[in-house]
Motif scaffolding. Sequence first.
Motif, PDB file in Angstrom:
ATOM      1  N   LEU A 178      -6.319 -12.467  -2.144  1.00  0.00           N
ATOM      2  CA  LEU A 178      -5.544 -13.289  -3.307  1.00  0.00           C
ATOM      3  C   LEU A 178      -6.515 -13.541  -4.169  1.00  0.00           C
ATOM      4  O   LEU A 178      -5.961 -13.240  -5.316  1.00  0.00           O
ATOM      5  N   GLU A 179      -7.595 -13.994  -4.107  1.00  0.00           N
ATOM      6  CA  GLU A 179      -8.581 -13.991  -5.056  1.00  0.00           C
ATOM      7  C   GLU A 179      -9.096 -12.778  -6.026  1.00  0.00           C
ATOM      8  O   GLU A 179      -9.014 -12.621  -7.053  1.00  0.00           O
ATOM      9  N   ARG A 180      -8.746 -11.812  -5.033  1.00  0.00           N
ATOM     10  CA  ARG A 180      -9.197 -10.502  -5.772  1.00  0.00           C
ATOM     11  C   ARG A 180      -8.073 -10.012  -6.570  1.00  0.00           C
ATOM     12  O   ARG A 180      -8.142  -9.563  -7.601  1.00  0.00           O
ATOM     13  N   ASN A 195     -18.678 -18.772  -9.758  1.00  0.00           N
ATOM     14  CA  ASN A 195     -19.271 -18.207 -11.236  1.00  0.00           C
ATOM     15  C   ASN A 195     -18.622 -16.871 -11.300  1.00  0.00           C
ATOM     16  O   ASN A 195     -19.420 -16.155 -11.910  1.00  0.00           O
ATOM     17  N   GLU A 196     -17.553 -16.405 -10.845  1.00  0.00           N
ATOM     18  CA  GLU A 196     -17.020 -15.116 -10.890  1.00  0.00           C
ATOM     19  C   GLU A 196     -16.093 -15.025 -12.150  1.00  0.00           C
ATOM     20  O   GLU A 196     -15.765 -14.185 -12.715  1.00  0.00           O
ATOM     21  N   LEU A 197     -15.453 -16.355 -12.697  1.00  0.00           N
ATOM     22  CA  LEU A 197     -14.700 -16.458 -13.522  1.00  0.00           C
ATOM     23  C   LEU A 197     -15.042 -17.871 -14.416  1.00  0.00           C
ATOM     24  O   LEU A 197     -15.633 -18.647 -13.835  1.00  0.00           O
ATOM     25  N   ALA A 198     -15.033 -17.475 -15.665  1.00  0.00           N
ATOM     26  CA  ALA A 198     -15.389 -18.784 -16.302  1.00  0.00           C
ATOM     27  C   ALA A 198     -14.383 -18.885 -17.694  1.00  0.00           C
ATOM     28  O   ALA A 198     -14.074 -17.839 -18.154  1.00  0.00           O
ATOM     29  N   ASP A 214       3.510 -16.082 -14.633  1.00  0.00           N
ATOM     30  CA  ASP A 214       3.100 -14.500 -14.618  1.00  0.00           C
ATOM     31  C   ASP A 214       2.253 -14.475 -13.143  1.00  0.00           C
ATOM     32  O   ASP A 214       2.354 -13.437 -12.307  1.00  0.00           O
ATOM     33  N   LEU A 215       1.184 -15.749 -12.616  1.00  0.00           N
ATOM     34  CA  LEU A 215       0.540 -15.098 -11.574  1.00  0.00           C
ATOM     35  C   LEU A 215       1.597 -15.402 -10.295  1.00  0.00           C
ATOM     36  O   LEU A 215       1.235 -14.916  -9.222  1.00  0.00           O
ATOM     37  N   LYS A 216       2.341 -16.371 -10.381  1.00  0.00           N
ATOM     38  CA  LYS A 216       3.307 -16.605  -9.329  1.00  0.00           C
ATOM     39  C   LYS A 216       4.284 -15.382  -9.273  1.00  0.00           C
ATOM     40  O   LYS A 216       4.367 -14.845  -7.946  1.00  0.00           O
ATOM     41  N   ARG A 275      -3.912 -22.007  -7.663  1.00  0.00           N
ATOM     42  CA  ARG A 275      -4.855 -22.782  -8.178  1.00  0.00           C
ATOM     43  C   ARG A 275      -6.193 -23.188  -7.414  1.00  0.00           C
ATOM     44  O   ARG A 275      -7.081 -22.856  -7.821  1.00  0.00           O
ATOM     45  N   LYS A 276      -5.992 -23.042  -6.054  1.00  0.00           N
ATOM     46  CA  LYS A 276      -7.111 -22.933  -5.191  1.00  0.00           C
ATOM     47  C   LYS A 276      -7.992 -21.813  -5.348  1.00  0.00           C
ATOM     48  O   LYS A 276      -9.202 -21.672  -5.271  1.00  0.00           O
ATOM     49  N   ALA A 277      -7.269 -20.532  -5.490  1.00  0.00           N
ATOM     50  CA  ALA A 277      -7.933 -19.077  -5.390  1.00  0.00           C
ATOM     51  C   ALA A 277      -8.878 -19.092  -6.780  1.00  0.00           C
ATOM     52  O   ALA A 277      -9.960 -18.933  -6.942  1.00  0.00           O
TER      53      ALA A 277
END
Length: 62
Positions: free
Chosen positions: A4-6, A49-52, A26-28, A39-41
């Motif tokens: 899911l994170e990927r 620190n893969e997204l900021a 969009d994400l849903k 939200r958790k992902a």
Amino acid sequence: MTDLERKIYRIIYNMSRFRKNPTMDDLKRKTGKDEASIRKAVRNLVTRNELAWDKEKSEWKF
């Protein structure tokens, strides 16, 4: 990184390349998951620190 994170990372990356930030709807729609899971992902991606989020430019940094 979980599946899911990927998936969320790729969605945000691909949409932001065209200067469009994905909405929660969009994400849903694209992941088929509920808001709490998304939200958790995203929170996990940010803490590793893969997204900021750049507040000045209102865009994601990778």
